[in-house]
Design an enzyme around this catalytic site. Structure first.
Site, PDB file in Angstrom:
ATOM      1  N   THR B 175       0.831  -1.196   0.000  1.00 35.00           N
ATOM      2  CA  THR B 175       0.000   0.000   0.000  1.00 35.00           C
ATOM      3  C   THR B 175       0.875   1.260   0.000  1.00 35.00           C
ATOM      4  O   THR B 175       1.985   1.218   0.486  1.00 35.00           O
ATOM      5  CB  THR B 175      -0.830  -0.039   1.307  1.00 35.00           C
ATOM      6  OG1 THR B 175      -1.704  -1.159   1.245  1.00 35.00           O
ATOM      7  CG2 THR B 175      -1.621   1.223   1.542  1.00 35.00           C
ATOM      8  N   ARG B 203     -13.706  -7.658  -1.386  1.00 38.27           N
ATOM      9  CA  ARG B 203     -13.128  -7.336  -0.077  1.00 38.27           C
ATOM     10  C   ARG B 203     -12.649  -5.882  -0.037  1.00 38.27           C
ATOM     11  O   ARG B 203     -11.935  -5.428  -0.920  1.00 38.27           O
ATOM     12  CB  ARG B 203     -11.956  -8.271   0.218  1.00 38.27           C
ATOM     13  CG  ARG B 203     -11.204  -7.941   1.518  1.00 38.27           C
ATOM     14  CD  ARG B 203      -9.928  -7.161   1.274  1.00 38.27           C
ATOM     15  NE  ARG B 203      -9.113  -7.037   2.479  1.00 38.27           N
ATOM     16  CZ  ARG B 203      -7.973  -6.343   2.552  1.00 38.27           C
ATOM     17  NH1 ARG B 203      -7.496  -5.744   1.486  1.00 38.27           N
ATOM     18  NH2 ARG B 203      -7.315  -6.273   3.679  1.00 38.27           N
ATOM     19  N   GLY B 205     -10.491  -3.285   2.331  1.00 38.95           N
ATOM     20  CA  GLY B 205      -9.555  -3.278   3.455  1.00 38.95           C
ATOM     21  C   GLY B 205      -9.657  -1.995   4.275  1.00 38.95           C
ATOM     22  O   GLY B 205     -10.668  -1.300   4.232  1.00 38.95           O
ATOM     23  N   ASP B 206      -8.595  -1.694   5.006  1.00 42.43           N
ATOM     24  CA  ASP B 206      -8.636  -0.537   5.905  1.00 42.43           C
ATOM     25  C   ASP B 206      -8.366   0.799   5.200  1.00 42.43           C
ATOM     26  O   ASP B 206      -8.788   1.845   5.684  1.00 42.43           O
ATOM     27  CB  ASP B 206      -7.624  -0.708   7.046  1.00 42.43           C
ATOM     28  CG  ASP B 206      -6.191  -0.761   6.536  1.00 42.43           C
ATOM     29  OD1 ASP B 206      -5.947  -1.426   5.507  1.00 42.43           O
ATOM     30  OD2 ASP B 206      -5.310  -0.143   7.159  1.00 42.43           O
ATOM     31  N   THR B 225      -0.500   0.954   6.802  1.00 40.48           N
ATOM     32  CA  THR B 225      -0.247  -0.122   5.842  1.00 40.48           C
ATOM     33  C   THR B 225       0.024  -1.412   6.581  1.00 40.48           C
ATOM     34  O   THR B 225       0.681  -1.410   7.618  1.00 40.48           O
ATOM     35  CB  THR B 225       0.950   0.222   4.929  1.00 40.48           C
ATOM     36  OG1 THR B 225       1.276  -0.939   4.152  1.00 40.48           O
ATOM     37  CG2 THR B 225       2.180   0.614   5.726  1.00 40.48           C
ATOM     38  N   GLY B 226      -0.512  -2.507   6.062  1.00 49.05           N
ATOM     39  CA  GLY B 226      -0.288  -3.806   6.711  1.00 49.05           C
ATOM     40  C   GLY B 226      -1.497  -4.701   6.543  1.00 49.05           C
ATOM     41  O   GLY B 226      -2.236  -4.569   5.568  1.00 49.05           O
ATOM     42  N   THR B 227      -1.688  -5.617   7.486  1.00 50.95           N
ATOM     43  CA  THR B 227      -2.825  -6.530   7.434  1.00 50.95           C
ATOM     44  C   THR B 227      -4.084  -5.743   7.807  1.00 50.95           C
ATOM     45  O   THR B 227      -4.436  -5.604   8.978  1.00 50.95           O
ATOM     46  CB  THR B 227      -2.612  -7.693   8.418  1.00 50.95           C
ATOM     47  OG1 THR B 227      -2.222  -7.151   9.689  1.00 50.95           O
ATOM     48  CG2 THR B 227      -1.498  -8.605   7.944  1.00 50.95           C
ATOM     49  N   GLY B 228      -4.752  -5.250   6.770  1.00 50.83           N
ATOM     50  CA  GLY B 228      -5.821  -4.264   6.929  1.00 50.83           C
ATOM     51  C   GLY B 228      -6.902  -4.610   7.922  1.00 50.83           C
ATOM     52  O   GLY B 228      -7.371  -3.749   8.672  1.00 50.83           O
TER      53      GLY B 228
END
Lengths: 320, 320
Positions: B175, B203, B205-206, B225-228
């Protein structure tokens, strides 16, 4: 194991309901619908069920009732279609599931729960979400099931005036939601909506956005209703939790601050229902009314429609 | 008028970049890309431009660079398609716009800005958002423009293993986002992403969720940024603001608490970049690396890729 003072609160939307249009017969219809939805959730808690099961039961009942803007009876978007959003969140685990822009799903809240329990994701939208619904065998209904003549009339009026709006002046109106604390001390929140009349195709409001329209953690569970975009801009539901956690405010003080300061300062309208880990309930709103009901362990059910600016019950709210 | 210490920070994603795969040549490629994206944003601030224009300029540059997972070079979802998300928020006004699940849009951040500036809504998704893009004459690109051979290889691998994932072991990943404070004291944040490889169709995400992956108010601007899904469950970006506002913590203390406590406690991975109203910058992450760069008024640009667990720069980060 310590048994908590389990309790549940539900809402059927907030807005500028006009008192003069709410005659005794119509009022009774709403009260009966709220009472029935409250009862199914409360019965779950009374029987030792989880907060999660209780909020799903109550929200499903409200979705099935055409009086409210969720599931059956959802409003029409700018293309004359129904696009529904829903979210569910469990406080202790922070598990959360949500869906947006889904059509033909009888109970969007069931689909949100399936996202939470059967995927690695939080939010699924549109056709991808509908495909997942088929896979999970979530109940679908034909288009006619969702059609309500009054909603369509409101849509045509909004379209003529080129306005995006809540169901302001109709007899029917509003997003639905439920929050609960169960006997084991767990909290859960659920929200479901058809959105705003004449909304743009593809618009997602606050309801399916964790932290905006729906939130639960180990401190509180919150479900909001109103002009969704403003709830997003103040991350209303999670802000309430932050005010309790970091600002050391009570549930009620935090809930009022969100509605009467944060939301109102930027011109937002609506209300919320919230319950904390000790079983306190708060239901503030800055609109003329909010369909709402609550019941705590060992107490009678409470139902209200109109209220004062401070969110308190007015004399025409009644205990039943 | 008081002139603030304008500054900007950008990121190109966080994850378990493998040091051994990052040779000097590849490292230089990333540094050049980060440097170029930083420069266009900083130049705007230096010329008296707004924080909003600066973050859009930097994020657009990162979207156009195939090294990063946003715009050109986005990852593939489970159907082998690109579905992109983006959000932008201005702190002082709390104006916010976002898009989700859009295809063929060269710069999703431009579309998010158009939602903010030309609709009553915050978040538009899917075909409704694409239709709005056409109406606003937002630049589209053919499918081939977005295709990157390495991304497709990663997708086929993830599909074979039936995994949803960040670009963990590739040379490319992540991201993108930017946060800025301008000379007039205004804050803005922007985030854009292709999401996770092999993510489920539909899907979200965040990144496009205000309060989760993107946030700005009068206190701070944040891009994650990361595992949303984990960032959503701790409403990461807005939580940082709450920690400052109600918990009276510094930007850096708040940013670290979000990443190393809230996010890490539930198993989430990633990082964030944040700037406050005084021009402080914090860029913590709990992964092996995060592509990042920053520049404050009158200082040299700073670029980093790897780092320590505390988010500090390690010796192999360098001033250029």
């Amino acid at each position: 194991m310590k048994t908590h003072n389990y309790c549940i609160a539900i809402h059927g939307g907030a807005g500028t309901l006009l008192r003069e249009k709410m005659d005794a017969r119509l009022r009774k219809k709403y009260e009966n619908a709220l009472s029935a939805a409250l009862d199914v959730g409360y019965a779950m808690l009374e029987g030792g069920g989880s907060a999660l099961d209780a909020v799903v039961a109550s929200v499903s009942a409200l979705e099935d009732c055409p009086l409210f803007n969720a599931g059956r009876g959802s409003v029409f978007n700018a293309r004359g279609e129904h696009e529904m959003d829903a979210a569910i969140m469990e406080g202790s685990s922070r598990r959360v599931g949500a869906v947006a822009l889904v059509r033909r799903i009888r109970n969007p809240i069931h689909l949100a729960r399936a996202v939470m329990e059967h995927t690695d994701h939080v939010l699924l939208a549109g056709k991808g979400a509908e495909r997942f619904a088929r896979k999970m065998k979530i109940e679908r209904k034909p288009k006619a099931y969702f059609f309500e003549a009054l909603r369509y009339k409101q849509f045509l009026e909004a379209k003529r005036e080129n306005k995006v709006r809540l169901d302001h002046d109709g007899g029917t109106f509003g997003t639905v939601g439920a929050v609960a604390l169960d006997a084991s001390g767990k909290l859960a929140a659920a929200t479901s909506t058809g959105g705003m009349t004449n909304k743009r195709w593809g618009r997602i409001g606050d309801s399916p956005i964790p932290g905006a329209g729906t939130w639960a953690d180990d401190r509180c569970a919150v479900s909001c209703t109103g002009t969704g975009e403003y709830f997003i801009r103040v991350h209303a539901a999670a802000q309430l939790s932050c005010l309790m956690r970091y600002g050391r405010q009570s549930l009620d003080a935090a809930a009022r601050k969100v509605i009467f300061e944060s939301l109102q300062d930027i011109g937002g309208e609506g209300g919320l229902i919230a319950v904390d880990h000790r079983g306190h309930i708060s239901m503030p709103f800055n609109t003329e009314g909010m369909y709402r009901a609550s019941r705590c362990r060992g107490e009678a059910a409470w139902i209200g429609i109109f209220g004062g600016e401070n969110g308190d019950a007015l004399p025409n709210d009644q205990r039943i």
